[in-house]
Design a protein around this motif. Structure first.
Motif, mmCIF file in Angstrom:
data_model
loop_
_atom_site.group_PDB
_atom_site.id
_atom_site.type_symbol
_atom_site.label_atom_id
_atom_site.label_comp_id
_atom_site.label_asym_id
_atom_site.label_seq_id
_atom_site.Cartn_x
_atom_site.Cartn_y
_atom_site.Cartn_z
ATOM 1 N N SER A 72 0.860 -1.192 0.000
ATOM 2 C CA SER A 72 0.000 0.000 0.000
ATOM 3 C C SER A 72 0.889 1.232 0.000
ATOM 4 O O SER A 72 2.105 1.138 0.197
ATOM 5 C CB SER A 72 -0.876 0.025 1.260
ATOM 6 N N GLY A 73 0.239 2.388 -0.174
ATOM 7 C CA GLY A 73 0.978 3.641 -0.138
ATOM 8 C C GLY A 73 1.511 3.959 1.245
ATOM 9 O O GLY A 73 2.633 4.457 1.392
ATOM 10 N N ALA A 74 0.713 3.665 2.265
ATOM 11 C CA ALA A 74 1.168 3.926 3.631
ATOM 12 C C ALA A 74 2.426 3.110 3.926
ATOM 13 O O ALA A 74 3.394 3.628 4.482
ATOM 14 C CB ALA A 74 0.065 3.581 4.631
ATOM 15 N N ASN B 201 5.465 4.514 2.317
ATOM 16 C CA ASN B 201 5.952 5.663 3.084
ATOM 17 C C ASN B 201 6.615 5.240 4.397
ATOM 18 O O ASN B 201 7.579 5.864 4.835
ATOM 19 C CB ASN B 201 4.805 6.638 3.355
ATOM 20 N N TRP C 28 -0.346 14.359 2.571
ATOM 21 C CA TRP C 28 -1.004 13.076 2.870
ATOM 22 C C TRP C 28 -0.021 11.950 2.606
ATOM 23 O O TRP C 28 0.487 11.819 1.493
ATOM 24 C CB TRP C 28 -2.267 12.869 2.017
ATOM 25 N N HIS C 29 0.255 11.144 3.647
ATOM 26 C CA HIS C 29 1.178 10.016 3.458
ATOM 27 C C HIS C 29 0.603 8.690 3.923
ATOM 28 O O HIS C 29 1.291 7.669 3.831
ATOM 29 C CB HIS C 29 2.504 10.303 4.164
ATOM 30 N N GLY C 30 -0.629 8.679 4.461
ATOM 31 C CA GLY C 30 -1.249 7.417 4.849
ATOM 32 C C GLY C 30 -1.830 7.459 6.249
ATOM 33 O O GLY C 30 -1.813 8.510 6.906
ATOM 34 N N GLU D 103 5.004 15.626 -1.292
ATOM 35 C CA GLU D 103 4.407 15.307 -2.587
ATOM 36 C C GLU D 103 4.724 16.489 -3.508
ATOM 37 O O GLU D 103 4.608 17.641 -3.076
ATOM 38 C CB GLU D 103 2.890 15.188 -2.472
ATOM 39 N N GLU E 145 -4.621 14.409 -1.805
ATOM 40 C CA GLU E 145 -5.692 14.483 -0.801
ATOM 41 C C GLU E 145 -5.812 15.901 -0.246
ATOM 42 O O GLU E 145 -6.896 16.338 0.123
ATOM 43 C CB GLU E 145 -5.417 13.516 0.361
ATOM 44 N N ASP F 186 7.005 11.668 -2.374
ATOM 45 C CA ASP F 186 5.891 10.717 -2.327
ATOM 46 C C ASP F 186 5.095 10.828 -3.630
ATOM 47 O O ASP F 186 4.345 11.776 -3.832
ATOM 48 C CB ASP F 186 5.022 11.026 -1.102
ATOM 49 N N VAL G 68 2.957 8.451 -4.613
ATOM 50 C CA VAL G 68 1.932 7.403 -4.521
ATOM 51 C C VAL G 68 0.734 7.718 -5.416
ATOM 52 O O VAL G 68 0.220 6.842 -6.103
ATOM 53 C CB VAL G 68 1.498 7.202 -3.052
ATOM 54 N N GLN G 69 0.317 8.987 -5.422
ATOM 55 C CA GLN G 69 -0.851 9.364 -6.233
ATOM 56 C C GLN G 69 -0.453 9.953 -7.589
ATOM 57 O O GLN G 69 -1.097 9.704 -8.604
ATOM 58 C CB GLN G 69 -1.711 10.374 -5.459
ATOM 59 N N LYS H 12 -0.652 3.440 -5.512
ATOM 60 C CA LYS H 12 -1.927 3.518 -6.242
ATOM 61 C C LYS H 12 -1.923 2.931 -7.662
ATOM 62 O O LYS H 12 -2.422 1.845 -7.876
ATOM 63 C CB LYS H 12 -2.432 4.956 -6.240
#
Ligand SMILES: *Cc1c(COP(=O)(O)O)cnc(C)c1O
Length: 398
Positions: free
Chosen positions: A96-98, A101, A129-131, A183, A188, A216, A218-219, A245
């Motif tokens: 997962s993204g969390a 991180n 936002w990191h999780g 990011e 988010e 980050d 992730v998104q 993601k």
């Protein structure tokens, strides 16, 4: 249907999807929706992509999971491919993204301790936002998400986004900083884009201080903004880069990539995971990267993003209540002057799947396979919804 056995962490819309095809979803009643959310920036290839489906079916029949106590050929192939795209040296696979991180945070701390820094600390951003694990929640810049989960983890120092002087001020009096985590395009937090000059200054400052620059993605990564990774719109290269993601097209996979000194921090025993990087999820990553490339979906994301933003600007510019239309590629935000969570329900009623983040920002993160027809359909579905909403809903008293 009964939701009573599901823990009360979401407040889902009363719609359940039964299947998807391309950029469209079909609910259990057979109603069709244009998807502008992609499972929260996950389903870049849309739904039921024939090549992806066939590859995953074949892999499912061969091997799903073995553990990291054995070499995993598909994981090694995915690591090489994603590292070459990102100019990074190696990768750790999570779920997962969390978790991606968490891996980045652990690399930074161990890097610090190996250099004799006690209480190794990381600079993080407002609205980040990191999780939602305890460490990543502590790094996240949302009081709403954090409330009630104190004590939060220490070792994070928060600064305003896009404010280089704030980073310099922290460096002056805090000798325990070892990394910056941010990011380059906050998702988010409401689709906020980092200035290229700011990123260049952070890179140079990290080099001078021997801090790790941890971006980050992730998104914003995996083609979403029209480059493989959003930071590639600049010349800045990170030392550490969490991904998740879009990487698996819906299969849970995260990754933390590292370069240079950061890539040499972990030794066997320092970090691990039971599921991470198994044959099945790694095949999902490999196939996703291959199809994004062979179908030209990065260039497509950039092009469709232009079409959507231009359409939105034409329809919404000057409409009272519309504050801003921004973003990059297919990561787009429409900011209104009032909370607008209600837009989601209005969209569903009209056959459009969308999302609101940071209370007042309509977030559009559609599948990267959108054609011009879908981009125009999105604009023509969404704009009347926004106008009706603004006409009916009064702005909240300040
Ligand atoms: C979604 C997100 C995360 C968390 O990923 P999960 O898979 O939900 O744990 C971390 N960072 C960014 C930038 C994200 O958008």
């Amino acid at each position: 249907m009964s939701a009573q056995y599901v823990m009360d962490t979401y407040n889902p819309n009363p719609v359940a999807f039964a299947r998807g095809e391309g950029a469209y979803l079909y609910d259990t009643e057979g109603k069709r929706y244009l998807d502008a959310l992609a499972g929260i920036a996950v389903n870049g290839l849309g739904y039921a992509h024939p090549v992806y489906t066939k590859r995953m079916q074949d892999q499912l029949a061969k091997l799903i999971h073995t553990s990291n106590h054995f070499r995993v050929v598909e994981q090694e192939q995915l690591a090489e491919r994603v590292c070459k795209l990102a100019k990074m040296d190696n990768a750790f696979f999570a779920n997962s993204g969390a978790e991606a991180n968490e891996c980045a945070i652990k690399i930074a701390r161990l890097y610090g301790h190996q250099r004799g820094v006690e209480n190794a600390s990381i600079i993080v951003m407002e609205k980040a936002w990191h999780g939602r694990t305890l460490a990543t929640l502590s790094a996240t810049g949302s009081r709403k998400a954090q409330a009630g989960f104190e004590p939060l983890m220490g070792g994070f120092v928060r600064v305003p986004y896009n404010d280089f002087a704030a980073v310099e001020r922290v460096a002056e009096h805090n000798q325990s900083i070892v990394a910056i985590l941010l990011e380059v395009l906050q998702g988010e937090g409401g689709i906020h884009v980092a200035d290229a000059a700011y990123l260049a200054k952070l890179r140079e400052f990290c080099d001078r201080k021997q801090w790790l620059l941890m971006i980050d993605e992730v998104q914003s990564g995996i083609g979403r903004t029209g480059k493989w990774f959003a930071h590639q719109w600049t010349n800045v290269v990170p030392d550490v880069m969490p991904l998740a993601k879009g990487l698996g097209s819906g299969v849970p996979i995260g990754a933390c990539l590292a370069r240079g000194a950061a890539a040499k921090v972990f030794k066997p025993g320092n970090h691990g995971t039971t599921f991470g990087g198994g044959p099945f999820v790694s095949m999902a990553g490999l196939t996703t990267l291959e199809l994004l490339e062979s179908e030209g979906l990065l260039a497509n994301a950039a092009k469709q993003g232009e079409i959507i933003r231009a359409g939105l600007k034409q329809e919404l510019s000057g409409v009272p209540g519309v504050k801003d239309i921004r973003g990059k590629g297919l990561m787009i935000g429409v900011e209104l002057d009032r909370p607008c969570g209600n837009i989601v329900k209005r969209g569903l009623a009209r056959g459009l799947v969308t999302n609101v983040t940071a209370d007042s920002v309509i977030r559009l993160v559609p599948p990267l396979i959108y054609g011009e027809a879908q981009s125009k359909e999105l604009v023509s579905l969404l704009c009347p919804i926004i106008k009706e909403f603004l006409a009916e809903a009064q702005p909240a008293a300040a």
